[in-house]
Design a protein around this motif. Structure first.
Motif, PDB file in Angstrom:
ATOM      1  N   UNK A  56       0.827  -1.204   0.000  1.00 58.72           N
ATOM      2  CA  UNK A  56       0.000   0.000   0.000  1.00 58.72           C
ATOM      3  C   UNK A  56       0.858   1.249   0.000  1.00 58.72           C
ATOM      4  N   UNK A  57       0.201   2.397   0.102  1.00 63.54           N
ATOM      5  CA  UNK A  57       0.878   3.688   0.125  1.00 63.54           C
ATOM      6  C   UNK A  57       0.919   4.183   1.562  1.00 63.54           C
ATOM      7  N   UNK A  58       2.099   4.581   1.995  1.00 63.35           N
ATOM      8  CA  UNK A  58       2.343   5.004   3.367  1.00 63.35           C
ATOM      9  C   UNK A  58       2.893   6.428   3.389  1.00 63.35           C
ATOM     10  N   UNK A  59       2.621   7.141   4.491  1.00 62.85           N
ATOM     11  CA  UNK A  59       3.219   8.460   4.706  1.00 62.85           C
ATOM     12  C   UNK A  59       4.563   8.276   5.397  1.00 62.85           C
ATOM     13  N   UNK A  60       5.602   8.891   4.826  1.00 55.86           N
ATOM     14  CA  UNK A  60       6.925   8.902   5.432  1.00 55.86           C
ATOM     15  C   UNK A  60       7.211  10.346   5.832  1.00 55.86           C
ATOM     16  N   UNK A  61       7.411  10.575   7.105  1.00 60.07           N
ATOM     17  CA  UNK A  61       7.616  11.926   7.636  1.00 60.07           C
ATOM     18  C   UNK A  61       9.082  12.069   8.042  1.00 60.07           C
ATOM     19  N   UNK A  62       9.762  13.060   7.469  1.00 66.17           N
ATOM     20  CA  UNK A  62      11.175  13.289   7.755  1.00 66.17           C
ATOM     21  C   UNK A  62      11.323  14.669   8.404  1.00 66.17           C
ATOM     22  N   UNK A  63      11.882  14.683   9.625  1.00 65.35           N
ATOM     23  CA  UNK A  63      12.159  15.932  10.339  1.00 65.35           C
ATOM     24  C   UNK A  63      13.632  16.258  10.186  1.00 65.35           C
ATOM     25  N   UNK A  64      13.915  17.521   9.875  1.00 69.93           N
ATOM     26  CA  UNK A  64      15.294  17.969   9.692  1.00 69.93           C
ATOM     27  C   UNK A  64      15.517  19.247  10.477  1.00 69.93           C
ATOM     28  N   UNK A  65      16.779  19.474  10.855  1.00 64.65           N
ATOM     29  CA  UNK A  65      17.133  20.712  11.540  1.00 64.65           C
ATOM     30  C   UNK A  65      18.271  21.394  10.791  1.00 64.65           C
ATOM     31  N   UNK A  66      18.311  22.706  10.935  1.00 65.45           N
ATOM     32  CA  UNK A  66      19.325  23.512  10.276  1.00 65.45           C
ATOM     33  C   UNK A  66      20.702  23.198  10.848  1.00 65.45           C
ATOM     34  N   UNK A  67      21.680  23.047   9.976  1.00 71.57           N
ATOM     35  CA  UNK A  67      23.079  22.921  10.410  1.00 71.57           C
ATOM     36  C   UNK A  67      23.618  24.348  10.462  1.00 71.57           C
ATOM     37  N   UNK A  68      23.872  24.818  11.651  1.00 70.67           N
ATOM     38  CA  UNK A  68      24.308  26.207  11.814  1.00 70.67           C
ATOM     39  C   UNK A  68      25.818  26.341  11.622  1.00 70.67           C
ATOM     40  N   UNK A  69      26.251  27.547  11.284  1.00 71.07           N
ATOM     41  CA  UNK A  69      27.667  27.845  11.161  1.00 71.07           C
ATOM     42  C   UNK A  69      28.236  27.630   9.776  1.00 71.07           C
ATOM     43  N   UNK A  70      27.391  27.274   8.816  1.00 74.05           N
ATOM     44  CA  UNK A  70      27.867  27.092   7.446  1.00 74.05           C
ATOM     45  C   UNK A  70      27.627  28.365   6.637  1.00 74.05           C
ATOM     46  N   UNK A  71      28.322  28.502   5.532  1.00 71.29           N
ATOM     47  CA  UNK A  71      28.129  29.673   4.678  1.00 71.29           C
ATOM     48  C   UNK A  71      26.955  29.484   3.716  1.00 71.29           C
ATOM     49  N   UNK A  72      26.283  28.342   3.803  1.00 70.16           N
ATOM     50  CA  UNK A  72      25.126  28.044   2.969  1.00 70.16           C
ATOM     51  C   UNK A  72      24.095  27.328   3.842  1.00 70.16           C
ATOM     52  N   UNK A  73      22.865  27.262   3.371  1.00 71.92           N
ATOM     53  CA  UNK A  73      21.800  26.613   4.127  1.00 71.92           C
ATOM     54  C   UNK A  73      21.826  25.110   3.879  1.00 71.92           C
ATOM     55  N   UNK A  74      21.894  24.347   4.966  1.00 69.58           N
ATOM     56  CA  UNK A  74      21.880  22.886   4.876  1.00 69.58           C
ATOM     57  C   UNK A  74      21.150  22.334   6.091  1.00 69.58           C
TER      58      UNK A  74
END
Length: 116
Positions: A56-74
């Protein structure tokens, strides 16, 4: 193709408001949640369960947090959850099962080896 599905962006109201305020100030959003729908054509097994889950079809939920201190957003993944049972099943109660991204990717490869 690792994720044969479509992607929905999902945020709580608080996250959306925080994100909007941060973006107005030029600040990155510190947390984000992505909801993906993944489809299994056959019953599949996960390490944390005794019995296989139905196709069947399932919901996959992915939580992410900002990696601080970089010169770009990741962002880095902090949690991945699979909502059970499948979304096509009428259920009064659903559960969120913590899984690893690698385990889900492996289960998808086993389910449909042609997607590699």
């Amino acid at each position: 193709m690792l994720w044969p599905m479509f992607v929905l962006e999902h945020q709580t109201v608080a996250q959306a408001l925080l994100g909007r305020n941060h973006q107005k100030r030029g600040l990155p959003v510190t947390e984000r949640t992505t909801v993906r729908l993944i489809t299994f054509r056959h019953p599949f097994n996960l390490e944390s369960l005794v019995a296989p889950l139905d196709a069947g079809t399932y919901r996959l939920v992915v939580d992410e947090e900002l990696i601080e201190g970089l010169s770009f957003t990741a962002y880095r993944k902090v949690a991945t959850h699979l909502e059970i049972p499948a979304i096509s099943v009428e259920a009064v109660r659903r559960q969120s099962l913590k899984v690893s991204s690698d385990e889900i990717a492996s289960a998808l490869r086993i389910d449909d080896p042609a997607t590699e």
